[in-house]
Design an enzyme around this catalytic site. Sequence first.
Site: not given
Length: 233
Positions: A108, A119, A203
Amino acid sequence: MTIFVLTGAGVSAESGLGTFRDKDGLWSRFDPMKLATPEAFAHSPDEVHAFYNMRRQNLLSAEPNAAHRALAHLEVGLAERGDRLFLCTQNIDDLHERAGSQRVVHMHGELLKARCTACGETMPWRQDLGVEVPCPSCRRSGGLRPHVVWFGEMPLEMDAIDDALREADLFVAIGTSGSVYPAAGFVSEARRHGIRTWEINLEPSDNARQFDEGRYGPASEAVPAWVEHILMR
């Protein structure tokens, strides 16, 4: 033996970096459609820059925790016995690297980098960004953006990730919600290839039922314990 580890926001939460989809996560307080899309940047670049400037300063004051250090230790320990760690993270922070990990794939992007839309150059960046800041490469202003993957954009390094996933002997997801694709689909892809799967999380995640095994608790406790288990085998 190759271990593919995918990390998410949960691995950095104890370093003071916010998660996204928890009850008190970032997206409960900020609208991602107004801050994390190409359209938002085109429409309100100052607002987008302010959000990422805040997150960048937060990152610069953060420190790696025991989970990051354990994964760096795992990389060294596996290499010493001829095995390999492929560390892929959904996180845009650099805490894995600061903890000592040598090879990290940031699917990411990276918050401490900027990319010029004019550019195409990508460069390290630790200061605030704004529309008035010129690109060090092409000298144009207004084109610099955080080098992060926004909603609607393709994650990075997907070919390398796909290759590593097919070649892995064990797939482990750490601190992930199990709701963000394509990363949430890695476990089903691993299962299709007959690869054993583990989840380590505070969890159970949204796709916890797809994992063969799970360990639950704070990352700073659960990850070092799992790494010790792996290196003792």
